[in-house]
Design a protein around this motif. Structure first.
Motif, PDB file in Angstrom:
ATOM      1  N   GLU A 152       0.834  -1.209   0.000  1.00 24.86           N
ATOM      2  CA  GLU A 152       0.000   0.000   0.000  1.00 24.86           C
ATOM      3  C   GLU A 152       0.867   1.256   0.000  1.00 24.86           C
ATOM      4  O   GLU A 152       0.484   2.285  -0.542  1.00 24.86           O
ATOM      5  N   LEU A 153       2.017   1.154   0.630  1.00 25.43           N
ATOM      6  CA  LEU A 153       2.965   2.273   0.687  1.00 25.43           C
ATOM      7  C   LEU A 153       4.370   1.689   0.652  1.00 25.43           C
ATOM      8  O   LEU A 153       4.724   0.830   1.460  1.00 25.43           O
ATOM      9  N   HIS A 154       5.162   2.171  -0.307  1.00 20.10           N
ATOM     10  CA  HIS A 154       6.547   1.704  -0.433  1.00 20.10           C
ATOM     11  C   HIS A 154       7.468   2.908  -0.256  1.00 20.10           C
ATOM     12  O   HIS A 154       7.453   3.843  -1.064  1.00 20.10           O
ATOM     13  N   ALA A 272      16.236   0.761  -7.917  1.00 24.77           N
ATOM     14  CA  ALA A 272      15.207   0.467  -6.910  1.00 24.77           C
ATOM     15  C   ALA A 272      14.849   1.722  -6.127  1.00 24.77           C
ATOM     16  O   ALA A 272      13.697   1.895  -5.714  1.00 24.77           O
ATOM     17  N   LEU A 273      15.819   2.621  -5.937  1.00 22.20           N
ATOM     18  CA  LEU A 273      15.533   3.878  -5.238  1.00 22.20           C
ATOM     19  C   LEU A 273      14.595   4.779  -6.037  1.00 22.20           C
ATOM     20  O   LEU A 273      14.059   5.747  -5.492  1.00 22.20           O
ATOM     21  N   GLY A 274      14.393   4.470  -7.310  1.00 23.64           N
ATOM     22  CA  GLY A 274      13.484   5.260  -8.137  1.00 23.64           C
ATOM     23  C   GLY A 274      12.108   4.648  -8.290  1.00 23.64           C
ATOM     24  O   GLY A 274      11.314   5.099  -9.121  1.00 23.64           O
ATOM     25  N   GLU A 275      11.786   3.623  -7.482  1.00 27.43           N
ATOM     26  CA  GLU A 275      10.488   2.954  -7.591  1.00 27.43           C
ATOM     27  C   GLU A 275       9.728   3.058  -6.268  1.00 27.43           C
ATOM     28  O   GLU A 275       9.125   2.097  -5.813  1.00 27.43           O
ATOM     29  N   GLY A 291      17.553   7.868  -8.458  1.00 29.08           N
ATOM     30  CA  GLY A 291      16.349   7.677  -7.656  1.00 29.08           C
ATOM     31  C   GLY A 291      15.544   8.956  -7.526  1.00 29.08           C
ATOM     32  O   GLY A 291      14.302   8.945  -7.621  1.00 29.08           O
ATOM     33  N   ILE A 292      16.220  10.072  -7.318  1.00 26.81           N
ATOM     34  CA  ILE A 292      15.543  11.365  -7.223  1.00 26.81           C
ATOM     35  C   ILE A 292      14.827  11.669  -8.540  1.00 26.81           C
ATOM     36  O   ILE A 292      13.657  12.068  -8.565  1.00 26.81           O
ATOM     37  N   GLU A 298       7.826  10.248 -11.661  1.00 29.47           N
ATOM     38  CA  GLU A 298       6.590   9.510 -11.375  1.00 29.47           C
ATOM     39  C   GLU A 298       5.592  10.344 -10.577  1.00 29.47           C
ATOM     40  O   GLU A 298       4.493   9.889 -10.288  1.00 29.47           O
ATOM     41  N   GLY A 299       5.983  11.567 -10.210  1.00 29.47           N
ATOM     42  CA  GLY A 299       5.087  12.429  -9.454  1.00 29.47           C
ATOM     43  C   GLY A 299       5.040  12.101  -7.977  1.00 29.47           C
ATOM     44  O   GLY A 299       4.113  12.525  -7.270  1.00 29.47           O
TER      45      GLY A 299
END
Length: 366
Positions: A152-154, A272-275, A291-292, A298-299
């Motif tokens: 639900e929250l990552h 992975a830091l970007g997902e 990642g940033i 992705e907003g």
């Protein structure tokens, strides 16, 4: 506008344009921080990019594609450098953001990095790289994706501790942290986020150069939360990281296969830091740049820690009315300057026509 650029593939290269190459040095964060401006530069010039990495070959980590291929250095080459005018092409426009609060790691990122954070074309480039991750990188990344796919929250964080590193890290005292303070403040911010969002099925991804960081989070997260575990675990060096500052002998003990795997593991963590639904960054590291960029594209939210207050500041900050007014004034000035340039060009054209007419008349009467 940024989302539209992110979802629009970069313009393909033209075979008539000579290729442009770039090299690779040091850790994956540093080298991508230098390579991404070179790739943007090549894309805006409709040229194919050639990655001439020496220690670990580009095609070990990324599949060759229409835009970037592994190969040798070309006539126009950027080894560990950034093209001076890489961000000046109109295709390389950037989103406007408000001013950040002072005292966060954001201040440590240079201008090139800050441009990448807000550049739609650069977002599209890193997304293109993500879609072309090699099977070796995916062997590390996909098992982690399975663990947070249905959460639900990552939430994610990257905590750079140094791992008793010498050399450049040891000299930069401003990069050293008190781990317990940083970790507790980061987890507290994540818990607050979960409470506000109402999420109970929460996953946490932790990237770090220290083997102690993930176990700390595993033992401190609330009941019901899950900390993402790596699908494959590789040995770490006793000091520092396998790929650090230039000429470091740390990875000399590794075979080429082991070097490839170590770099692939790092690339998997970078992407992975970007997902994440939210990315928490308590200290500076070039490892976090991709990642940033992807989180912004992705907003989703990026948070930088205030290093004195140990709370987090949302990035990008909202534009206040004063800042919006300044941006508008600057935009109006650019329009006025463009109009003046057009008027000057028209006057020059008229003057040129008048002189040419005089010369024709003079020639006709001779």
């Amino acid at each position: 506008k940024g989302w539209a650029a992110f979802n629009t593939p970069p313009p393909p290269p033209l075979e008539s344009n000579p290729p442009i190459s770039f090299g690779g040095c040091c850790g994956i964060g540093h080298r991508l921080g230098r390579n991404l401006p070179a790739i943007v530069y090549g894309v805006t010039r409709r040229a194919r990019l050639v990655a001439a990495w020496d220690d670990v070959k580009w095609d070990v980590l990324f599949n060759d594609n229409d835009f970037v291929v592994a190969g040798k250095r070309q006539a126009e080459n950027f080894d560990n450098g950034v093209p001076e005018d890489w961000s000046e092409n109109p295709m390389a426009w950037r989103e406007e953001t408000g001013p950040m609060r002072e005292g966060t790691p954001y201040e440590r990122y240079g201008q090139d990095s800050r441009y990448l954070f807000e550049m739609g074309l650069a977002w599209s480039v890193v997304d293109m790289l993500r879609k072309n991750l090699s099977p070796l990188v995916l062997s590390f990344l996909d098992p982690m994706r399975e663990q947070y796919r249905d959460s639900e929250l990552h939430v994610c964080t990257h905590i750079r501790q140094g791992n008793n590193e010498t050399g450049d890290w040891e000299r930069k005292k401003w990069r050293h942290i008190d781990f317990e303070t940083i970790a507790n403040a980061t987890l507290a911010a994540m818990r607050h986020h979960a409470v506000v969002s109402g999420a109970t099925k929460v996953t946490v991804f932790v990237a770090s150069d220290s083997g102690k960081t993930r176990p700390w989070f595993e033992s401190h997260v609330p009941e019901g939360w899950s900390v993402v575990r790596p699908g494959r675990v590789l040995p770490r060096p006793e000091r520092g990281v396998w790929f650090g500052e230039a000429m470091s002998p740390t990875n000399a003990v590794l075979s080429q296969k082991e070097r490839d795997e170590a770099m692939a593991e790092a690339v998997a963590d970078v992407f992975a830091l970007g997902e994440c639904d939210a990315l928490y960054l308590p200290n500076f590291s070039s490892f976090s740049q991709v990642g940033i960029m992807l989180t912004r594209a992705e907003g989703n939210r990026v948070f930088f820690m205030d290093l004195k207050r140990h709370d987090f500041v949302v990035y990008p900050p909202p534009l206040d009315e004063l800042y919006i007014d300044l941006i508008q004034q600057n935009s109006d000035m650019r329009v006025e300057i463009d109009e003046l340039r057009n008027q000057i060009a028209q006057l020059k054209a008229k003057e040129y026509s008048r002189i040419m007419a005089q010369e024709e008349t003079a020639n006709a009467t001779q």
